[in-house]
Design a protein around this motif. Structure first.
Motif, PDB file in Angstrom:
ATOM      1  N   ARG A 340       0.486  -1.755  -0.029  1.00  0.00           N
ATOM      2  CA  ARG A 340      -0.317  -0.436   0.266  1.00  0.00           C
ATOM      3  C   ARG A 340       0.976   0.886   0.016  1.00  0.00           C
ATOM      4  N   ASP A 343       0.509   5.619   3.760  1.00  0.00           N
ATOM      5  CA  ASP A 343      -0.635   6.798   4.083  1.00  0.00           C
ATOM      6  C   ASP A 343      -0.157   7.374   5.343  1.00  0.00           C
ATOM      7  N   ARG A 365      -4.441  13.335   4.411  1.00  0.00           N
ATOM      8  CA  ARG A 365      -3.689  12.388   4.074  1.00  0.00           C
ATOM      9  C   ARG A 365      -4.127  10.798   3.516  1.00  0.00           C
ATOM     10  N   MET A 436      -7.135   0.449  -1.629  1.00  0.00           N
ATOM     11  CA  MET A 436      -8.328   0.465  -1.081  1.00  0.00           C
ATOM     12  C   MET A 436     -10.119   1.361  -0.840  1.00  0.00           C
ATOM     13  N   GLU A 438     -12.200   2.321   1.092  1.00  0.00           N
ATOM     14  CA  GLU A 438     -12.160   2.833   3.532  1.00  0.00           C
ATOM     15  C   GLU A 438     -13.372   3.640   3.073  1.00  0.00           C
ATOM     16  N   ASP A 462     -11.321   2.058   8.383  1.00  0.00           N
ATOM     17  CA  ASP A 462     -11.673   3.384   8.235  1.00  0.00           C
ATOM     18  C   ASP A 462     -12.580   3.363   7.626  1.00  0.00           C
ATOM     19  N   ARG A 472     -12.222   7.042  15.051  1.00  0.00           N
ATOM     20  CA  ARG A 472     -11.442   5.656  15.008  1.00  0.00           C
ATOM     21  C   ARG A 472     -10.095   5.526  16.925  1.00  0.00           C
TER      22      ARG A 472
HETATM   23 MG    MG Z   1      -7.590   2.748   6.588  1.00  0.00          MG
END
Ligand code: MG
Ligand code: PEP
Length: 588
Positions: A340, A343, A365, A436, A438, A462, A472
């Motif tokens: 990935r 992030d 982000r 992803m 999310e 997420d 979160r």
């Molecule tokens: Mg995530």
């Protein structure tokens, strides 16, 4: 018999251990404070420089010893290297020297003052993971002060077998030395959080750990019997015979299930009615790979590359990215490795503290951050293209919320590809490029995204946060975090359906994927690839091998008749309990 004390902290590395406490005296040395006369100043600056050289050599030696552990030091080596970089950080050197010269104070005092100032800068970070890095500054400052005072540093510790290490905090250097001969059965520390150094190293080496206990090193003495439950964050000091028996029983069960896990590692995850599910591993550090493989991971479903930024003030170079990816690809052979892209964002940013965002979870982000910091992104993309020669690579972008982001990220990758090709740099063949899923927006346009992405991986951590609108990180709303909320089930059902219609693979790599209490739900939804931590793989495999998808589908259909998350949870849990006498993990 000493009194029993029970302490509650943060379960940082799962597993149960019982052993004798070994107290590591990691208390700070008292810093002498001396005012210098004018003609003592130059000699003091020299003394400081000598201590820097000595500290640097010591860290180099420890790193060398790590190589003797049969690993190249991996993440641990990188952390020690980061400590060496801190020693030579120009700002640090200039500031300490300035204080010695201008304020006329001794080197020990100056080191402490600069260290404290740096630590305060970290204290103000919102992100727990980066805040935890302040302990690294302390370790470096401590080493310098001890060296300045001529104290013994890195003495070989004679730890008896089966020791539970109890400390205020464990430095990376001590952790390296302690773990080298396998005598440590657990770590218990006053400081630290989930992402502190001890936690990370303990998880990678599969040693149970409870951190953040505040006063453990005050209330435990060397030789005390200590029982540690690294999952629940529980530490019992001098437990009663009954408590000890319970702990030993849990240990016995875990050992048995571990052995069973290792036995089942080679068996395929296939349901009673022949549905084959691929079980992959989530990883942050290359050191986790042996454990993932031993537990039966068939590939890597999520490599969180932002962990390459751990313990360093600057971004990794293209070369450093490349070396890490190559290492993982080579270690995994021809198994798929899903990397990935970074992030990062909010406070998880290298270098200077960025402007504070009021709402970092919804801020700059992940893919948004990378698209605005092209140099950082391009270093990673170039490294990925170069590393693709070494294995079976797949790349995915995090937190995609629109099709334009996918297009833009893909174009940047293609620009890097053309550039490397012009430069004659070797690359592997084209690899699948996925996203992803999310964000709710990505879920709602999954049909369109599926036309342009080569695969989906659902990030439920997420997706749940954004769908139910709960932070979160916020404990006050944690009770609302419900994977079995009807909105989540509907969302997942739509995403999987869209992927299937477009004929692209759909995986899941959020925590939901590794909860055996939810495996039947995921099977029913049609997910055929799940990615999780090593310990979860055998448990999920056990469920898959015991049930049929037809049964799971009937179960989900009934569950989705209910309207509240509580009702759905209760129903699924009852059904699972009826099918499995004992499952290590429940539908929450
Ligand atoms: Mg995530
Ligand atoms: C997720 O969001 O589910 C996920 C796997 O990503 P992370 O936990 O790294 O945000």
């Amino acid at each position: 018999m000493s009194a029993t004390v029970s302490l509650h902290g943060i379960g940082a590395s799962p597993g149960v251990a019982v052993g004798h406490a070994f107290l590591l005296d990691s208390r700070r040395v008292r810093t002498p404070k001396v005012k210098l006369t004018r003609d003592e100043v130059d000699a003091e600056v020299m003394r400081f420089k000598t201590a820097i050289d000595l500290s640097d050599r010591q860290l180099g030696d420890i790193k060398g010893k790590l190589t003797g552990l049969g690993t190249d030091g991996g993440e641990h080596g990188l952390i020690l290297e980061a400590h060496r970089l801190m020693l030579h950080d120009p700002m640090f050197l200039v500031e300490v020297t300035r204080l010695i010269k201008e304020d006329g104070i001794n080197a020990e005092w100056a080191v402490r003052r600069v260290g404290r100032r740096l630590r305060h800068q970290f204290d103000n970070l919102d992100d727990e993971y980066f805040r935890e890095r302040r302990s690294d500054i302390e370790f470096v400052a401590d080493r310098l002060v001890r060296n300045l005072m001529g104290e013994l540093v890195d003495a070989e510790l004679q730890v008896p077998p089966n020791s539970v290490i109890v400390a205020h905090d464990v430095s990376p250097a001590d952790a390296a030395m302690l773990l080298k001969d396998g005598k440590v059965s657990a770590f218990v520390t006053d400081l630290g959080g989930h992402t502190s150094h001890t936690a990370i190293v303990a998880r990678a080496r599969e040693v149970p750990a409870v951190v953040g206990l505040t006063r453990a090193s005050d209330s435990i003495r060397t030789g005390d019997v200590v029982a540690v439950d690294g999952r629940r964050g529980l530490v019992l000091v001098n437990p009663t015979d009954e408590q000890l028996a319970l702990f030993r029983e849990t240990m016995r069960r875990q050992l048995a299930s571990e052995q069973l896990a290792l036995k089942t590692a080679e068996l395929p995850a296939v349901t009673q009615d022949g549905v084959r599910v691929r079980l992959n591993g989530n990883m942050e550090f290359p050191e986790e790979i042996p454990s993932l493989l031993a537990h039966g991971a068939e590939g890597i479903g999520l490599y969180r590359t932002e962990f390459l930024f751990l313990n360093r003030p600057t971004a990794p170079t293209e070369e450093e990215h490349f070396e890490s990816y190559k290492q993982v690809l080579v270690a995994m052979g021809d198994r798929p490795v899903t990397i990935r892209t970074l992030d990062l964002g909010g406070d998880k940013v290298p270098g200077k503290k960025p402007e504070k965002e009021n709402n970092p979870a919804m801020g700059l982000r992940a893919i948004r951050y990378c698209l605005q910091h092209r140099d950082l992104f391009r270093a990673q993309l170039r490294a990925l293209l170069r590393a693709s020669v070494y294995g079976n690579l797949r790349v995915m972008f995090p937190l995609v919320s629109s099709i334009s982001e996918l297009r833009e990220a893909r174009s940047e990758l293609e620009r890097c590809r053309s550039e490397l090709s012009r430069q004659g740099v070797p690359m592997g063949k084209r690899f699948p490029l996925g996203i992803m899923v999310e964000t709710p927006s990505a879920a709602l346009i999954a049909d369109r995204l599926a036309q342009e992405a080569d695969f989906f991986s659902v990030g439920t951590n997420d997706l749940i946060q954004y769908t139910i609108a709960i932070d979160r990180q916020n404990r006050d709303v944690a009770y609302l975090y419900r994977p079995l909320h009807l909105a989540i089930l509907r969302s997942l059902s739509y995403v999987v359906g869209a992927a299937k219609k477009a004929n692209i693979p759909v995986a899941m790599c959020g925590e939901m994927a590794g909860d055996p209490g939810l495996t039947m739900v995921l099977l029913a939804l049609g997910l055929e690839e799940l990615s999780m931590t090593s310990g979860q793989i055998p448990l999920v495999k056990n469920v898959i091998r015991s049930v049929s998808r037809a049964d799971a589908a009937a179960l989900l259909e009934q569950a989705m008749q209910f309207s509240s998350a509580e009702e759905i949870e209760r129903f699924i849990k009852t059904q699972m309990d009826q099918r499995f006498a004992r499952l290590d993990g429940n539908a929450q």
